[in-house]
Each structure stands twice: as C-alpha cells, then as structure tokens.
Design a protein around this motif. Sequence first.
Motif, PDB file in Angstrom:
ATOM      1  N   TYR A 191      37.032  31.653  81.415  1.00 42.30           N
ATOM      2  CA  TYR A 191      37.666  32.846  80.843  1.00 42.30           C
ATOM      3  C   TYR A 191      39.175  32.804  81.082  1.00 42.30           C
ATOM      4  O   TYR A 191      39.639  32.337  82.130  1.00 42.30           O
ATOM      5  N   THR A 235      29.631  37.789  89.746  1.00 38.34           N
ATOM      6  CA  THR A 235      29.272  36.388  90.012  1.00 38.34           C
ATOM      7  C   THR A 235      29.480  36.046  91.479  1.00 38.34           C
ATOM      8  O   THR A 235      28.668  35.333  92.085  1.00 38.34           O
ATOM      9  N   LEU A 288      30.162  29.769  86.151  1.00 40.19           N
ATOM     10  CA  LEU A 288      30.846  30.778  86.955  1.00 40.19           C
ATOM     11  C   LEU A 288      31.449  31.888  86.099  1.00 40.19           C
ATOM     12  O   LEU A 288      32.231  32.697  86.585  1.00 40.19           O
ATOM     13  N   ARG A 289      31.078  31.950  84.814  1.00 42.34           N
ATOM     14  CA  ARG A 289      31.637  32.963  83.913  1.00 42.34           C
ATOM     15  C   ARG A 289      31.111  34.361  84.266  1.00 42.34           C
ATOM     16  O   ARG A 289      30.181  34.512  85.058  1.00 42.34           O
ATOM     17  N   GLU A 290      31.720  35.359  83.630  1.00 39.97           N
ATOM     18  CA  GLU A 290      31.298  36.744  83.765  1.00 39.97           C
ATOM     19  C   GLU A 290      29.892  36.917  83.191  1.00 39.97           C
ATOM     20  O   GLU A 290      29.439  36.117  82.363  1.00 39.97           O
ATOM     21  N   ALA A 333      40.552  34.178  84.333  1.00 43.18           N
ATOM     22  CA  ALA A 333      40.331  33.319  85.502  1.00 43.18           C
ATOM     23  C   ALA A 333      41.386  32.209  85.557  1.00 43.18           C
ATOM     24  O   ALA A 333      41.954  31.927  86.615  1.00 43.18           O
ATOM     25  N   GLU A 350      36.583  23.015  85.123  1.00 44.06           N
ATOM     26  CA  GLU A 350      36.121  24.201  84.404  1.00 44.06           C
ATOM     27  C   GLU A 350      34.607  24.282  84.532  1.00 44.06           C
ATOM     28  O   GLU A 350      33.895  23.335  84.217  1.00 44.06           O
ATOM     29  N   SER A 361      36.120  29.620  86.236  1.00 49.63           N
ATOM     30  CA  SER A 361      35.460  30.179  85.061  1.00 49.63           C
ATOM     31  C   SER A 361      36.281  29.858  83.820  1.00 49.63           C
ATOM     32  O   SER A 361      37.513  29.840  83.873  1.00 49.63           O
ATOM     33  N   THR A 402      36.564  33.178  89.867  1.00 53.59           N
ATOM     34  CA  THR A 402      35.437  33.686  89.098  1.00 53.59           C
ATOM     35  C   THR A 402      35.523  35.203  88.918  1.00 53.59           C
ATOM     36  O   THR A 402      36.616  35.756  88.788  1.00 53.59           O
ATOM     37  N   HIS A 403      34.387  35.882  88.930  1.00 53.11           N
ATOM     38  CA  HIS A 403      34.284  37.299  88.588  1.00 53.11           C
ATOM     39  C   HIS A 403      33.501  38.029  89.678  1.00 53.11           C
ATOM     40  O   HIS A 403      32.755  37.408  90.441  1.00 53.11           O
ATOM     41  N   TYR A 434      36.010  36.488  76.732  1.00 52.59           N
ATOM     42  CA  TYR A 434      36.566  35.315  77.405  1.00 52.59           C
ATOM     43  C   TYR A 434      38.050  35.118  77.124  1.00 52.59           C
ATOM     44  O   TYR A 434      38.707  34.314  77.788  1.00 52.59           O
TER      45      TYR A 434
END
Length: 218
Positions: free
Chosen positions: A57, A154, A82-84, A60, A78, A55, A150-151, A22
């Motif tokens: 991270y 995702t 929606l994180r990896e 992001a 935040e 996200s 996001t990633h 992150y």
Amino acid sequence: MVRHGQSAANVDTSIYNRVPDYRIPLTDRGVEQARRTGEELRRKLDGEQLCVYVSPYLRAYQTLEALQLDGLTERVIEEPRLREQDWANFQIAGEIEDQKELRNLYGHFFYRFREGESGSDVYDRVSSFMETLYRHWEKPDYAPNTLLVTHGLTMRLFCMRWFHWSVEYFESLNNPGNAELRTLVRNSAGKYDLDVPFTQWVQRRVDETVVDAPPVIF
C-alpha cells in the motif's frame, strides 16, 4: 513492526469512495509521525542492519521512506500478505458504516466484509508469511533485525499468531496508533517478548476462550 502514519482516510473516510485503498497516501502529519518514529527506531538499532518487509500500500511505502533507514537497510521486500484487511473495492460510506456496526456486534475476528476479508482471513495469510519469515531467518547472511511496515489490524494478528493468543483476547485489543512501533525482543531463553502491550478496551486474559465470554441472549 510499525503501523503506517496518519493517512488521508484517517482524516476523511469519504476518500474510500473515489480512491482505491492501496493508493491512499499519508497526510503531512503522517509523514512527520513516521519521521519521528524513524528517529526512535534508529536509536533502537544502534547501527545494526535490518531486512524490511513492506505492505504494497502507498501509505506503507511512504511510511518506510519517512523512517529514513536507507543506511541501515540490507533489503526491502514488498510483501502483499502484510496488506490491510480487505473491506471492499470502492467503499460506499453508509454501507461500510453499517457493516462496521455489524462487525462490532459479531466480532472483529470472524466477521467478513461482503466484498472483503474477515480478521481470520488476515490471520491465515499472516501465518503463511510467518513460514516464509522462518525460512529467510535460516539464511546465514540474514540481517540481525527484521522490520515489518504494515497496518494496525495486521500487527495485532501477527502478534496473535506469534504468541498464540486466543480469539477472545484478540477481540479485547485496540490497534496501535499511527506510526507506533511494537518490537519483539529475543530474551535470554531464546524466545521473544513484546516490548509494549496493546491497550485493551475491555479486560481479557490471553488464555480466555469463547467459553469464558458473556452468554448471548437469544
């Protein structure tokens, strides 16, 4: 939706051994990718406001900053869902590569990393986020546009959930490139269309199921 720009880990995967996922930053190229995407996004918005979900991270957040949308952003939220995909904590390169090979054989949706998540786990949290999104959209003063920073995985799983794609179709899709946009545009029927499809590494229909998959020899 936008995927983060090129990160230091996209260039050198050994960084996972010593830097938490992150906290991995963008490269200079990643910042420039996001800056160019910001120009495209501002043209699409044509002055309209948007609400941003990002996200947690670092890559992001740095992508969002490089998009330069401050004058159009009503609110930034935040959103950890929606994180990896979680793979491990500090990643041991050889072990992760072995697990990636196993994932390729087993399937990206169901394979769970030993200290992390499967694609189906990410699907579940994206589904939970979508419920929150619907509630926010019901507010009368909500911005006319929504941006998810996001990633790649995702983004694909968000679209899988939104459009009710099958697991087999999801397995055929490639991630978008760094800082690539995908837009859900509401049509005249009040439903949404994806402006640019994800590329496929193998041809599959959106309604194909495991029944249609090649048989496993055992």
